[in-house]
Design a protein around this motif. Sequence first.
Motif, PDB file in Angstrom:
ATOM      1  N   ARG A 198      -1.164  -0.371  -8.499  1.00  0.00           N
ATOM      2  CA  ARG A 198      -1.301  -1.229  -7.325  1.00  0.00           C
ATOM      3  C   ARG A 198      -1.176  -2.700  -7.705  1.00  0.00           C
ATOM      4  NH1 ARG A 198      -6.287   2.487  -5.231  1.00  0.00           N
ATOM      5  NH2 ARG A 198      -5.048   3.931  -3.951  1.00  0.00           N
ATOM      6  N   ALA A 199      -1.802  -3.076  -8.829  1.00  0.00           N
ATOM      7  CA  ALA A 199      -1.764  -4.471  -9.263  1.00  0.00           C
ATOM      8  C   ALA A 199      -0.353  -4.911  -9.632  1.00  0.00           C
ATOM      9  CB  ALA A 199      -2.705  -4.678 -10.446  1.00  0.00           C
ATOM     10  N   TRP A 252       0.862  -1.184   0.000  1.00  0.00           N
ATOM     11  CA  TRP A 252       0.000   0.000   0.000  1.00  0.00           C
ATOM     12  C   TRP A 252       0.898   1.232   0.000  1.00  0.00           C
ATOM     13  CZ3 TRP A 252      -4.865   1.145  -1.068  1.00  0.00           C
ATOM     14  CH2 TRP A 252      -5.334   2.425  -0.755  1.00  0.00           C
ATOM     15  N   GLU A 253       0.992   1.898  -1.160  1.00  0.00           N
ATOM     16  CA  GLU A 253       1.848   3.057  -1.321  1.00  0.00           C
ATOM     17  C   GLU A 253       1.001   4.227  -1.816  1.00  0.00           C
ATOM     18  OE1 GLU A 253       5.124   3.319  -0.635  1.00  0.00           O
ATOM     19  OE2 GLU A 253       5.279   1.225   0.020  1.00  0.00           O
ATOM     20  N   SER A 254       1.077   5.354  -1.122  1.00  0.00           N
ATOM     21  CA  SER A 254       0.266   6.519  -1.506  1.00  0.00           C
ATOM     22  C   SER A 254       0.598   6.999  -2.910  1.00  0.00           C
ATOM     23  CB  SER A 254       0.457   7.654  -0.502  1.00  0.00           C
ATOM     24  OG  SER A 254       1.819   8.043  -0.438  1.00  0.00           O
ATOM     25  N   ASP A 255       1.824   6.777  -3.341  1.00  0.00           N
ATOM     26  CA  ASP A 255       2.246   7.231  -4.668  1.00  0.00           C
ATOM     27  C   ASP A 255       1.525   6.493  -5.786  1.00  0.00           C
ATOM     28  OD1 ASP A 255       4.068   8.825  -6.360  1.00  0.00           O
ATOM     29  OD2 ASP A 255       4.929   6.876  -6.872  1.00  0.00           O
ATOM     30  N   ASP A 256       0.928   5.354  -5.479  1.00  0.00           N
ATOM     31  CA  ASP A 256       0.210   4.606  -6.512  1.00  0.00           C
ATOM     32  C   ASP A 256      -1.175   5.176  -6.794  1.00  0.00           C
ATOM     33  OD1 ASP A 256       2.297   2.860  -6.940  1.00  0.00           O
ATOM     34  OD2 ASP A 256       1.534   1.319  -5.574  1.00  0.00           O
ATOM     35  N   GLN A 257      -1.649   6.046  -5.925  1.00  0.00           N
ATOM     36  CA  GLN A 257      -2.949   6.681  -6.130  1.00  0.00           C
ATOM     37  C   GLN A 257      -2.786   7.867  -7.073  1.00  0.00           C
ATOM     38  OE1 GLN A 257      -6.138   6.013  -5.007  1.00  0.00           O
ATOM     39  NE2 GLN A 257      -6.801   7.741  -6.260  1.00  0.00           N
ATOM     40  N   ASN A 317      -1.023  -0.600 -19.098  1.00  0.00           N
ATOM     41  CA  ASN A 317      -0.698   0.731 -18.575  1.00  0.00           C
ATOM     42  C   ASN A 317      -1.451   1.791 -19.375  1.00  0.00           C
ATOM     43  OD1 ASN A 317       0.544   3.295 -18.052  1.00  0.00           O
ATOM     44  ND2 ASN A 317       2.355   2.251 -17.285  1.00  0.00           N
ATOM     45  N   PRO A 318      -2.582   2.301 -18.852  1.00  0.00           N
ATOM     46  CA  PRO A 318      -3.392   3.222 -19.651  1.00  0.00           C
ATOM     47  C   PRO A 318      -2.742   4.576 -19.874  1.00  0.00           C
ATOM     48  CG  PRO A 318      -4.281   3.045 -17.429  1.00  0.00           C
ATOM     49  CD  PRO A 318      -3.187   2.027 -17.533  1.00  0.00           C
ATOM     50  N   ASP A 319      -1.925   5.026 -18.934  1.00  0.00           N
ATOM     51  CA  ASP A 319      -1.270   6.326 -19.088  1.00  0.00           C
ATOM     52  C   ASP A 319      -0.331   6.338 -20.282  1.00  0.00           C
ATOM     53  OD1 ASP A 319      -2.523   7.481 -16.908  1.00  0.00           O
ATOM     54  OD2 ASP A 319      -0.651   8.263 -16.049  1.00  0.00           O
ATOM     55  N   ILE A 320       0.521   5.324 -20.370  1.00  0.00           N
ATOM     56  CA  ILE A 320       1.519   5.315 -21.446  1.00  0.00           C
ATOM     57  C   ILE A 320       0.844   5.053 -22.791  1.00  0.00           C
ATOM     58  CG2 ILE A 320       3.675   4.311 -22.261  1.00  0.00           C
ATOM     59  CD1 ILE A 320       3.851   5.918 -19.618  1.00  0.00           C
ATOM     60  N   ARG A 350      -7.651   9.311 -12.002  1.00  0.00           N
ATOM     61  CA  ARG A 350      -7.304   8.290 -12.997  1.00  0.00           C
ATOM     62  C   ARG A 350      -7.367   6.911 -12.326  1.00  0.00           C
ATOM     63  NH1 ARG A 350      -2.993  11.927 -14.720  1.00  0.00           N
ATOM     64  NH2 ARG A 350      -1.348  10.370 -14.511  1.00  0.00           N
ATOM     65  N   PRO A 351      -8.580   6.437 -12.013  1.00  0.00           N
ATOM     66  CA  PRO A 351      -8.702   5.171 -11.272  1.00  0.00           C
ATOM     67  C   PRO A 351      -8.076   3.978 -11.979  1.00  0.00           C
ATOM     68  CG  PRO A 351     -10.834   5.863 -12.177  1.00  0.00           C
ATOM     69  CD  PRO A 351      -9.899   7.026 -12.338  1.00  0.00           C
ATOM     70  N   ALA A 352      -8.151   3.933 -13.310  1.00  0.00           N
ATOM     71  CA  ALA A 352      -7.562   2.796 -14.026  1.00  0.00           C
ATOM     72  C   ALA A 352      -6.053   2.757 -13.834  1.00  0.00           C
ATOM     73  CB  ALA A 352      -7.911   2.865 -15.514  1.00  0.00           C
ATOM     74  N   MET A 353      -5.413   3.924 -13.827  1.00  0.00           N
ATOM     75  CA  MET A 353      -3.974   3.968 -13.626  1.00  0.00           C
ATOM     76  C   MET A 353      -3.613   3.612 -12.194  1.00  0.00           C
ATOM     77  SD  MET A 353      -1.248   4.251 -15.296  1.00  0.00           S
ATOM     78  CE  MET A 353       0.455   4.101 -14.747  1.00  0.00           C
TER      79      MET A 353
END
Length: 319
Positions: free
Chosen positions: A33-34, A16-21, A270-273, A25-28
């Motif tokens: 996290r996954a 659980w890392e805050s940086d992953d939120q 990876n939806p962002d890239i 952009r919920p999909a990202m």
Amino acid sequence: MSVPLSRQVLEAAHCWESDDQIARRPAMSEFRRATRYHQAQWREAHGHPIGSQPNAPRPGGAPARPVGSRLPLAYARETGANFLTAAALDAARARMSIIEPHQSFDHQRLWADLLSSEALAFNLFGDLAADLGLADRAVHTWWPDAPGTVREVRFAHSPGRLDPAWLNSLRDFDAAFVLDRGDGTQGIVAVDVKYHERVKSEIPKPSNLWRTVAVAEQSGIFGPGAIDAVKGRSELAVMWLEHLLMLSMLQHPSGTWTWGRYVVAYPAGNPDIADACERYRTLLADQSTFASVTIEELLDADVLPSRTAAALRERYLPT
């Protein structure tokens, strides 16, 4: 990765890392996290100990906290556990044994962070660095129009950092395939490897705009208004600068480089890239020097050794 992981599950795995939120952009957020959780599962399945934040705790310093997607730094350096094949590990050690002028490299992340895209680059292409015949077959399978013969595979490479003969920047390529064109000149497939990364708004160094804009304009490949769209703060800034680094090679006064392509390689999930690559294409009037490819497509081409491909799928592509 279709079912979002709960905070309880992630915390139990020290993932659980805050940086992953990623805001809005919920999909990202779910992808980050996954993939972090998947790396922790891979580490446990292969019997590797858990790492920490920071990677190298200081004696007498603040207590370190466990991070499931990391290895202990000393263990990682001794065993090379972040690398999937002997060839990948050999390539990483060879690259770390030399220093290109002005290079900046996060050695701790390379060795100990299982999410490192730099380590992924060695894992993807390390076998090719050890066998140039295989590298040549792979390159011409992935990019059939690439001219010449692969004569070298480079990692974390720049033709010249902070050198105005190139881009006058600190940018580099995660991997680069150097092609011998048979006429005394060379070509290059310059690869930027992404894994867990998200896109962030960044601004090209204002004091170097004279050089970045000059390379962009001389290339003649950008559509109307495209340069203005990325020379300020933009989520496409890094992609633009790395593409420009490759283009600066084609413009070098030596005439050494006569063909080139900049490629972004990333997981399909990876939806962002994926989105950034599509948006970047809209800036280009001529797309011949830019390409994107998913890690899945690289593996599906069936040119890497079967054991390497299987290890890459297990390690990086959660199902």
